[in-house]
Structure formats: C-alpha cells, structure tokens
Scaffold this active site. Structure first.
Site, PDB file in Angstrom:
ATOM      1  N   ASP A 197       0.861  -1.175   0.000  1.00 45.10           N
ATOM      2  CA  ASP A 197       0.000   0.000   0.000  1.00 45.10           C
ATOM      3  C   ASP A 197       0.898   1.226   0.000  1.00 45.10           C
ATOM      4  OD1 ASP A 197      -1.761   2.057   0.593  1.00 45.10           O
ATOM      5  OD2 ASP A 197      -2.085   1.440   2.663  1.00 45.10           O
ATOM      6  N   GLU A 206      -0.717  10.743   0.738  1.00 47.68           N
ATOM      7  CA  GLU A 206      -1.992  10.075   1.001  1.00 47.68           C
ATOM      8  C   GLU A 206      -2.037   9.495   2.405  1.00 47.68           C
ATOM      9  OE1 GLU A 206      -5.014   6.889   1.225  1.00 47.68           O
ATOM     10  OE2 GLU A 206      -2.823   6.747   1.496  1.00 47.68           O
TER      11      GLU A 206
END
Length: 369
Positions: A189, A223
């Site tokens: 991720d 993010e």
C-alpha cells in the site's frame, strides 16, 4: 476497446524498484525522481507540483472532459520524537499504523548529516533479562525505542552522531515473491498500485493505443497523512479513478484475487455512475471482481473532494491481507487491475456534459429507480 496484455516481468521489476526506494510521507523526493525517470523512459510527459506530486499526461483525441488515474507513492514510516539518556530514540508513527507491527523492524534513520541502520525494539526486548514481563508489556508506540547501529551509549553520543527530534525513519520493506504468485512486503500500500499504473501506461504505449480523451496518471506523495490528491488535479479533470489496496480480512468482501471495487469508505459513497462504469467493464471483459465497503479507510479520492474538487471518483483495489502491517497480495489481482486500467483508458468519457464545471440540466444523468 480491447484488453491489453500486462507485462508481468515489467510489473515485478518496477514494483521491486519502488519497494526498495524508501518514501515515508514527508521524505519522498527519491521515489519521485524514480517515477519521473520511468515516465521519461516510457516517453510520457509530466509536471511536478511544488512538493513533488506527479501529473503525467497521455494525450487523447479530445482534451475535455478528461480523466485522471491516481496512485500514491508515499508510505507509512516513523519520526524521532525524543532523544533518550540510554542513547536510544523515542518514536512517533508517520501515517496511521499500529506499533505492534513496528516491533523488530529493521529500518534506516535519516539525519541532517547522513543515514544509519537501526532496529525498532520494545522497551523490554531481552527474554533473558525480563522473562514473562516481555509478554505482559503493552503494545504501542509509547513502548518502543530505536536502537541505532552505531557506538551510542547516551544522549551526548546521539548529539555527536547528529540525531535530532524530527529525523525520519524508513521501515525496510523486505519483499518476497513466491513461486505461488504471492508477494509479501511492507508498503504494498500503495507501491503495488503505483506499479500497476505504470504497467498499464507501459501497455498503452507499447500497443500504441489511441485514447479517446486525455488521461492524466497522478502519483501523489501525502496520502498516508490525509492530503493525497487534494492539490494534484488538473482543473478540467471530470472523473478520477483511484488505485489503492483493498482490505482482505474477516467481515470484508475483498479478495487477493481479481479486482475489488469499493462502493463506499468512511468518507462516504463513491460516484454511482463511475463506479458502475467500472463494474460494467469488468463484466464485459470477464475480469474477476467483487464489491466491498471499507469502514476504516480513506484514499486520494476523499482528499480530492474535501479540497473542493468537483470530480466524479471511484476506487479500485488489489486485495491486501494484513494491510498496514506485513502485507500480502497476489499477482492475479495486480494483473487483473492493470488490464482494467487499460480498458478504462480506452473508453469514452462518462458524460459529455462533464466538460463544464457548471452547466444546464441537459445531459445530466439519472440513476435507476
């Protein structure tokens, strides 16, 4: 539209390059240069924001309404919170991850003067010394410390070494690709999402596909700390597809195989029409897929909308087991997701009306019911 083959060797190679390039949020310049170099090699023009988010362009027949596909290249990490009298360092997390996944992690400390190898350890790390107290101590960042692989015994030695509060710590990814198609690593991720996006770009360039509208691959750098795509969008982008990890866990409908389409996360539902366009493409091109809802999850899409961008958003994911820990994915999901991205790029814009930021009712869609 046609399904393009994904070069799995290229996908593997670029994923490993990304994983071996440290990039905790706030310390991302090296990975930005890596992605820029790869885009240059592929012949894809791009611009950088002031802080380093990458906005690339695949030219289409029409320039409006255009689309963006976004993945983030920042990761979780840590930062020095305090210097201890025993020559070790207190830490705080960069991004949201549990301290129990940091215990025993090998890492690199970046100071103003250089870098040092280190290990994150519980305060009570020796079984020969603390016995059952090791199992009884709580888990969490308050119970961890950084042991630096230098001759450091006290606070004076830390200062001599140039260690300061606010120094970044990058966690080793330790990737392993198995013969059964699984990939184990930290920070899949969203390094895997970035690799899939680059692999889809490579396929479009290799096959010399003519796209109907401009497509903007975006690589964001914040993010994991919440701001993501808030400042990286072109103002004429009408629809944005986010590529990120899906939470494969009990109680979830995500899978490590195929594409997982997120219908809603903690920030709310994704755009109905764009989400159902993605579902339609999976059905039409026989791409294995499933739908899911993520309760404790947000992505670049949320950051873009909260920043005031009026853009349709959807989220497509590769299923990750043990997300934000020591993660595992399968190549099947990455290849399926790459194929989907190449198909989506070849399709028309959702609605011609979306080329206007504000316009009349004519052409505005209707949901069934």
């Amino acid at each position: 539209m046609r399904s393009l083959s994904i070069d799995t060797q290229y996908l593997t190679d670029i994923l490993l390059k990304l994983l071996y390039t440290p990039s905790p949020s706030g310390y991302t310049d090296r990975v930005v240069h890596l992605v820029c170099e790869e885009l240059e090699r592929l012949g894809v023009p791009f611009d950088l924001t002031r802080r380093g988010a990458i906005r690339a362009t695949l030219k289409g027949v029409a320039s409006q309404p255009n689309r963006a596909i976004v993945a983030h290249i920042d990761t979780l990490g840590a930062m020095v919170k305090g210097l201890k009298s025993n020559g070790r360092c207190e830490l705080v997390p960069v991004g949201h991850w549990n301290g129990r996944f940091a215990e025993g992690a090998r890492c690199t400390l970046y100071t103003d003067l250089g870098q040092h190898r280190a290990t994150i350890l519980p305060l009570k790390a020796s079984g020969h010394t603390f016995g059952p107290e090791i199992d009884a101590q709580p888990a969490g960042w308050d119970y961890l410390e950084l042991r630096i692989d230098e001759i450091v015994h006290d606070l004076k030695d830390l200062l001599r070494l140039g260690v300061h509060v606010g120094d970044f710590v990058a966690i080793d990814t330790c990737p392993e690709v198995t013969t059964t198609g699984f990939i184990n690593a930290r920070h899949l991720d969203d390094k895997a999402g970035a690799a899939v996006l680059l692999a889809a770009i490579e396929a479009v360039k290799r096959e010399r596909v003519v796209l109907p509208v401009d497509t903007h691959p975006l690589f964001t750098i914040s993010e994991e700390v919440g701001s993501g795509a808030s400042a990286a969008l072109h103002q004429d982008v009408a629809e944005m597809l986010t590529v990120d990890n899906g939470t494969t866990a009990p109680g979830q409908n995500s899978s490590e195989f195929g594409v997982t389409i997120c219908m809603a996360d903690m920030s709310g539902p994704f755009d109905y029409h764009l989400t159902h366009r993605i579902i339609q493409l999976c059905q039409e091109f026989d791409i294995r897929h499933q739908r899911d809802v993520f309760r404790y999850y947000r992505s670049d899409s949320a950051a873009a909308l909260e920043a005031g961008n009026d853009v349709r958003t959807a989220l497509v994911t590769f299923g990750v087991d043990a997300s934000h820990g020591y993660e595992r994915i399968h190549f099947d999901a990455l290849e399926s997701l790459g194929r989907l991205l190449t198909i989506y790029m070849q399709g028309p814009a959702l609605f011609a009306r979306d080329r206007y930021e504000i316009g009349p009712r004519t052409g505005f869609p209707t949901q069934p019911g």
